[in-house]
Scaffold this motif. Structure first.
Motif, PDB file in Angstrom:
ATOM      1  N   PRO A   1      39.647  29.830  46.465  1.00 28.06           N
ATOM      2  CA  PRO A   1      38.523  30.612  45.903  1.00 28.06           C
ATOM      3  C   PRO A   1      38.559  32.223  46.776  1.00 28.06           C
ATOM      4  O   PRO A   1      38.086  32.830  45.161  1.00 28.06           O
ATOM      5  CB  PRO A   1      37.406  29.724  47.130  1.00 28.06           C
ATOM      6  CG  PRO A   1      38.550  28.363  46.942  1.00 28.06           C
ATOM      7  CD  PRO A   1      39.799  28.395  47.621  1.00 28.06           C
ATOM      8  N   LEU A   2      39.182  32.845  47.770  1.00 29.16           N
ATOM      9  CA  LEU A   2      39.011  33.910  48.255  1.00 29.16           C
ATOM     10  C   LEU A   2      39.502  35.054  46.712  1.00 29.16           C
ATOM     11  O   LEU A   2      38.827  35.732  46.475  1.00 29.16           O
ATOM     12  CB  LEU A   2      39.395  34.678  49.198  1.00 29.16           C
ATOM     13  CG  LEU A   2      38.469  33.532  50.117  1.00 29.16           C
ATOM     14  CD1 LEU A   2      39.682  33.983  51.539  1.00 29.16           C
ATOM     15  CD2 LEU A   2      36.984  33.778  50.447  1.00 29.16           C
ATOM     16  N   ALA A   3      39.761  34.297  45.496  1.00 29.40           N
ATOM     17  CA  ALA A   3      41.457  35.149  45.121  1.00 29.40           C
ATOM     18  C   ALA A   3      40.150  35.034  43.229  1.00 29.40           C
ATOM     19  O   ALA A   3      40.934  34.980  42.394  1.00 29.40           O
ATOM     20  CB  ALA A   3      42.170  34.921  44.683  1.00 29.40           C
ATOM     21  N   GLY A   4      38.922  34.435  43.709  1.00 30.28           N
ATOM     22  CA  GLY A   4      38.432  33.531  42.490  1.00 30.28           C
ATOM     23  C   GLY A   4      38.091  34.743  41.107  1.00 30.28           C
ATOM     24  O   GLY A   4      37.687  34.747  40.172  1.00 30.28           O
ATOM     25  N   SER A   5      38.802  36.314  41.122  1.00 29.22           N
ATOM     26  CA  SER A   5      38.625  37.235  40.650  1.00 29.22           C
ATOM     27  C   SER A   5      39.576  37.475  40.264  1.00 29.22           C
ATOM     28  O   SER A   5      39.310  38.726  39.799  1.00 29.22           O
ATOM     29  CB  SER A   5      37.542  38.229  41.076  1.00 29.22           C
ATOM     30  OG  SER A   5      36.318  37.642  40.926  1.00 29.22           O
TER      31      SER A   5
END
Length: 251
Positions: free
Chosen positions: A225-229
């Motif tokens: 989720p921390l790479a969501g963008s």
């Protein structure tokens, strides 16, 4: 680290090498992980093993369905299964080109196609394709393999564009030469394995083969989720091989 807690992941070709390192790291970070492989064997706990040949569409669909049922859904797909090939463009017959492209490219297509309905139901959907430095750098004696991985790179970008509005991120990792069983077999078959390993080490600017766990760390980042963008990107894990041009030592 538990940033993947509660997520469900599937890794193809996950019984050895990069795939196993990735499956174990995803599990260590909290994910429930299914491994699809020709021979899952006795996987370490808590991994779930399912037999699958990514060259067979019906088998892939059955294995994905079984894995999703066991996991209770799917959030992360890692398309890692693949095979190698050596030689120039003139060295392999059509049958070998078909065989390698069928596994390395269509294998990604088949697994993704089967997984998409389940990924669409996830609020944290991510696909990570394992590509290669061979997709972006001209390597000798790797024409067929490079062509297959170049297709994976282009496919990754197209998939990212197709599915971004469905909430599915698609990225790829480009490893350099990784210290895996396949590379080990290539070295064993060389006339001088020691010299060949030294040459492969020297080809990468940091002076050694890439470790499977280093590739796994890149996959875990892109899947989380921390790479969501982050979507439609290529993350090189190659010791600087793609972009660095060092002067000879001592100069």
């Amino acid at each position: 680290m538990s940033e993947l807690q509660g997520l469900r992941a599937m890794v193809t070709g996950g019984a050895s090498g990069i795939g196993l390192a990735t499956a174990q790291l995803l599990a260590a970070r909290g994910a429930d992980v299914a491994v699809l492989d020709l021979d899952p064997g006795e996987l370490p706990k808590p991994l779930h093993g399912f037999t699958a040949d990514v060259g067979d569409d019906a088998g892939v669909r059955a294995a994905v369905a079984a894995a999703v049922a066991a996991l209770g859904g799917l959030d992360i797909l890692v398309n890692n299964a693949g095979i190698g090939a050596t030689g120039t463009v003139a060295d392999n017959p059509d049958s070998e080109w078909h065989r390698v492209l069928n596994i390395n490219v269509l294998g990604v297509v088949r697994t993704t196609r089967a997984a998409l309905p389940h990924l669409r139901a996830s609020s944290n959907a991510a696909i990570v394709n394992i590509c290669s430095i061979a997709a972006t750098a001209g390597l000798p004696q790797r024409a067929l393999y490079s062509a297959s991985k170049g297709a994976v790179l282009s496919l990754t970008l197209a998939m990212a564009a197709d599915h971004v509005r469905e909430g599915i991120r698609v990225n790829c990792v480009n490893p350099g030469t990784v210290d895996t069983p396949w590379v080990g077999r290539l070295l064993d078959a060389a006339a001088d394995p020691g010299a060949e390993r030294a040459a492969l080490n020297a080809r990468q600017p940091h002076g050694r083969l890439v470790r499977p766990d280093e590739v796994a760390a890149a996959v875990a980042y892109l899947a989380g989720p921390l790479a969501g963008s982050t979507t439609g990107t290529t993350l090189a894990v190659d010791g600087g091989m793609a972009g660095l041009r060092l002067r000879p030592r001592g100069q």
